[in-house]
Design an enzyme around this catalytic site. Structure first.
Site, PDB file in Angstrom:
ATOM      1  N   GLU A  39      19.550 -10.094  37.700  1.00  0.00           N
ATOM      2  CA  GLU A  39      19.018 -10.179  39.052  1.00  0.00           C
ATOM      3  C   GLU A  39      17.887 -11.199  38.994  1.00  0.00           C
ATOM      4  O   GLU A  39      16.986 -11.075  38.163  1.00  0.00           O
ATOM      5  CB  GLU A  39      18.478  -8.799  39.468  1.00  0.00           C
ATOM      6  N   ARG A 265      20.180   0.331  25.626  1.00  0.00           N
ATOM      7  CA  ARG A 265      19.288  -0.795  25.891  1.00  0.00           C
ATOM      8  C   ARG A 265      18.316  -0.963  24.734  1.00  0.00           C
ATOM      9  O   ARG A 265      18.075  -0.031  23.957  1.00  0.00           O
ATOM     10  CB  ARG A 265      18.545  -0.611  27.208  1.00  0.00           C
ATOM     11  N   LYS A 275      11.223  -5.167  34.029  1.00  0.00           N
ATOM     12  CA  LYS A 275      10.739  -6.238  34.899  1.00  0.00           C
ATOM     13  C   LYS A 275       9.640  -5.750  35.831  1.00  0.00           C
ATOM     14  O   LYS A 275       8.742  -6.499  36.177  1.00  0.00           O
ATOM     15  CB  LYS A 275      11.901  -6.816  35.703  1.00  0.00           C
TER      16      LYS A 275
HETATM   17  P1  ATP Z   1      14.701  -4.178  33.988  1.00  0.00           P
HETATM   18  O1  ATP Z   1      15.116  -2.800  33.559  1.00  0.00           O
HETATM   19  O2  ATP Z   1      13.840  -4.901  33.006  1.00  0.00           O
HETATM   20  O3  ATP Z   1      14.158  -4.241  35.369  1.00  0.00           O
HETATM   21  P2  ATP Z   1      17.270  -4.899  34.882  1.00  0.00           P
HETATM   22  O4  ATP Z   1      18.349  -4.169  34.204  1.00  0.00           O
HETATM   23  O5  ATP Z   1      16.912  -4.474  36.237  1.00  0.00           O
HETATM   24  O6  ATP Z   1      16.037  -5.017  33.926  1.00  0.00           O
HETATM   25  P3  ATP Z   1      18.875  -7.167  35.354  1.00  0.00           P
HETATM   26  O7  ATP Z   1      18.464  -8.540  35.691  1.00  0.00           O
HETATM   27  O8  ATP Z   1      19.618  -6.379  36.347  1.00  0.00           O
HETATM   28  O9  ATP Z   1      17.566  -6.434  34.941  1.00  0.00           O
HETATM   29  O10 ATP Z   1      19.623  -7.159  33.960  1.00  0.00           O
HETATM   30  C1  ATP Z   1      20.667  -8.027  33.621  1.00  0.00           C
HETATM   31  C2  ATP Z   1      21.412  -7.458  32.440  1.00  0.00           C
HETATM   32  O11 ATP Z   1      20.544  -7.258  31.344  1.00  0.00           O
HETATM   33  C3  ATP Z   1      22.007  -6.101  32.785  1.00  0.00           C
HETATM   34  O12 ATP Z   1      23.351  -6.077  32.358  1.00  0.00           O
HETATM   35  C4  ATP Z   1      21.189  -5.139  32.000  1.00  0.00           C
HETATM   36  O13 ATP Z   1      21.954  -4.041  31.580  1.00  0.00           O
HETATM   37  C5  ATP Z   1      20.718  -5.972  30.812  1.00  0.00           C
HETATM   38  N1  ATP Z   1      19.461  -5.446  30.306  1.00  0.00           N
HETATM   39  C6  ATP Z   1      18.304  -5.274  30.980  1.00  0.00           C
HETATM   40  N2  ATP Z   1      17.367  -4.709  30.198  1.00  0.00           N
HETATM   41  C7  ATP Z   1      17.952  -4.536  28.980  1.00  0.00           C
HETATM   42  C8  ATP Z   1      17.496  -3.996  27.719  1.00  0.00           C
HETATM   43  N3  ATP Z   1      16.254  -3.526  27.552  1.00  0.00           N
HETATM   44  N4  ATP Z   1      18.372  -3.984  26.689  1.00  0.00           N
HETATM   45  C9  ATP Z   1      19.615  -4.467  26.832  1.00  0.00           C
HETATM   46  N5  ATP Z   1      20.103  -4.986  27.967  1.00  0.00           N
HETATM   47  C10 ATP Z   1      19.294  -5.013  29.039  1.00  0.00           C
HETATM   48 MG    MG Z   2      19.218  -4.281  37.243  1.00  0.00          MG
END
Ligand code: ATP
Ligand code: MG
Length: 563
Positions: A39, A265, A275
């Protein structure tokens, strides 16, 4: 793509790669297609690096493709700046999406058409229930939810209302489109989840074309299907969403049937990887920006001087599993050291200078000595360093009253100056306040190159720079941004911020070869650590970041504060 050596070594090493391998072997999958779906509402962090290495790694190893897809379904929080930074960071990490750059917003029209399909087949309805009431009708983990009174609307009425939602006739939050699944389901995600909400907001790509936006759950699987994704790999929080992911694909005329797989994760000690928290650190100015070298963002880590290969090495050491765990941040540091040690050129830099005057060295004369660029790699070559009567060593390398086992400089003690000579400390020079300002020494001209012809041993070898040509510099020493392994565990993450996460040391002195340093290239300052030039540098006034120390001093600091 990553070089083949690492990728073959990684092939088939975790359960997701095993699944992909099995699907290819059984011809269930013809060619693997994965995606990384960020995102664009922040910079990428180390957790994303794990997901990138996994998705692009699989595509590379199995001869498939990995798409970069921006999940830009929420117009309120998203910015072009973030989309740009994400592309830069994925490329820097060493991956290439080729022509496969997509935006979920490109599918808005298709997604809308499919929403009407769900309405027409009796699988979706427009609900006017106010959101707080809808929440209480949802039930709990132990109690079933209640059907909304709007659940029984006719197809015609639903189509009419949904079209008017799209046409902008209703204000934000007054109606939603919901899937008609099962309000008594044990899985909360199947209790008539929201598919569309009204949001009168400008979208960075679609402008004002839309005032209804699809939810993540509705957009994601359908985007996967449009792109012919075979393996939709995501983190475990989405495990409970998988039945909905499958339900939507089952009820829509989608062109392909992707499957979702979940892994744990990445969590890192002394680090926040969310984020929401990282945004707060930036907007409330607890750090200098998304690329502050203390941030666990890819941009921050790059600025600190960590090469992409070290980050990939770290991710590969972490591995991929389904069990939740927290990785010790020391593992990141050791991956960085192990990557840099064989390649980083050695240089001499004095962080906190103490003047050393060699009394028996002629005044007004300097000489040039040969210094090796790498102790184990002769191919790294040599360079010339200037030696003269006035030098600088580290203040820490001198003690007036040394304890036992302090082998460095102290009155009467002889040490080796790296690549140069043996010197002996003869006299201490102090200022009026009693502070040591210089050491008067003598050198042994026969020990040139660092060995004495009579076989005399010294127990310490010090780094140094010559007063004649040393370059002044600022050096920034970083330590963990948080003081505890689980920041925020007691509530607010800010309460756990480390007030000493940045130490700026000015008046450092460097050997002149460091003026040739390039941004993004790591060097080892002998006996100190790995460093990299910071973009804040000005001509002739370098600023260096400490990427990582030579040893794990943090463990020691922790032990001593506990004692
Ligand atoms: P955050 O939890 O930091 O806000 P998010 O999942 O909302 O992150 P996205 O931009 O939606 O952020 O994530 C893009 C991809 O990265 C998704 O497939 C998500 O599963 C993966 N991702 C995010 N955080 C992690 C993590 N700590 N470890 C592994 N993969 C991750
Ligand atoms: Mg997300």
């Amino acid at each position: 793509m990553v070089d083949t050596e690492t990728t073959t070594a990684e092939a088939g090493r975790d359960f997701i790669r095993d699944i992909v391998q099995a699907d290819l072997s059984s011809s269930r999958t013809q060619a693997v297609v994965t995606r990384f779906p960020p995102e664009p509402n922040g910079f990428l962090h180390l957790g994303h690096a794990k997901s990138i290495c996994l998705n692009f790694g699989i595509a590379g190893e199995f001869g498939g493709a990995c798409h970069l897809r921006f999940d830009d379904t929420n117009p309120v929080k998203e910015e072009q700046l973030f989309a740009d930074s994400i592309q830069r960071d994925v490329r820097w990490l060493g991956f290439d999406w080729g022509e496969h750059l997509y935006y979920a917003s490109d599918y808005f029209e298709q997604l809308y058409t499919w929403a009407e399909h769900l309405i027409r087949t009796g699988h979706a309805y427009v609900d006017d229930t106010p959101s707080d009431q809808m929440r209480s009708q949802r039930g709990t983990l132990t109690e079933p939810g209640q059907n909304s009174p709007f659940r029984y609307r006719s197809v015609e009425e639903n189509l009419d209302l949904f079209r008017r939602m799209r046409a902008g006739e209703y204000p934000n939050g007054t109606r939603v489109l919901r899937a008609k699944i099962d309000m008594a389901s044990g899985n909360m995600n199947l209790r008539d989840p929201v598919l569309y909400r009204i949001l009168h907001a400008h979208h960075p790509r679609t402008g004002d074309a839309w005032c209804i936006y699809p939810t993540y759950d509705y957009a994601h699987g359908q985007s996967d299907a449009i792109e012919l994704i075979t393996h939709s790999v995501c983190t475990l929080e989405f495990e409970d969403h998988r039945p909905l992911y499958d339900w939507l694909l089952d009820h829509l005329p989608v062109p392909s049937r992707p499957r979702q797989f979940e892994f744990a994760r990445l969590n890192l000690s002394y680090t926040v990887l969310s984020k929401r928290h990282l945004t707060r650190l930036v907007t409330e100015k607890h750090v200098t920006g998304w690329d502050d070298p203390r941030m666990p963002t890819i941009a921050g880590i790059r600025r600190r001087g960590v090469p992409a290969v070290a980050l990939r090495e770290f991710i590969s050491r972490v591995g991929v599993a389904r069990a939740y765990s927290t990785v010790d941040v020391a593992m990141l540091d050791s991956a960085i050291r192990d990557t840099l040690n064989p390649v980083a050129p050695r240089r001499m830099a004095v962080l906190r200078p103490l003047k050393l005057i060699i009394e028996n060295y002629p005044e007004g004369v300097t000489e040039s000595l040969e210094a090796r660029n790498h102790p184990d790699n002769p191919d790294a070559g040599t360079r010339q360093v200037t030696f003269g009567r006035e030098l600088y060593v580290e203040q820490d390398d001198f003690m007036e009253e040394p304890p036992k086992k302090f082998y460095r400089l102290s009155p009467g003690k002889e040490v080796r100056l790296r690549y140069a000579y043996f010197v002996t400390c003869r006299e201490i020079v102090k200022d009026a306040s009693g502070t040591v300002v210089a050491l008067r020494c003598t050198y042994d001209p026969a020990s040139k190159g660092g060995n004495s012809p009579d076989g005399r041993k010294v127990q310490a070898t010090l780094h140094w720079v010559a007063a004649a040509d040393a370059v002044p510099a600022e050096i920034r020493l970083y330590s963990h941004l948080f003081t505890r392994p689980d920041p925020g565990a007691d509530g607010d993450i800010l309460a756990d911020l480390n007030p000493e996460s940045l130490e700026v040391v000015s008046g450092c002195l460097l050997e002149p070869a460091l003026l040739d340093a390039q941004i993004g290239e790591a060097v080892q300052f002998e006996r100190s650590g790995y460093f990299a030039l910071d973009p804040d540098s000005r001509p002739g006034r370098p600023v260096f970041n400490r990427t990582v120390g030579l040893r794990d001093t943090w463990a020691k600091v922790q032990a001593s504060t506990k004692a």
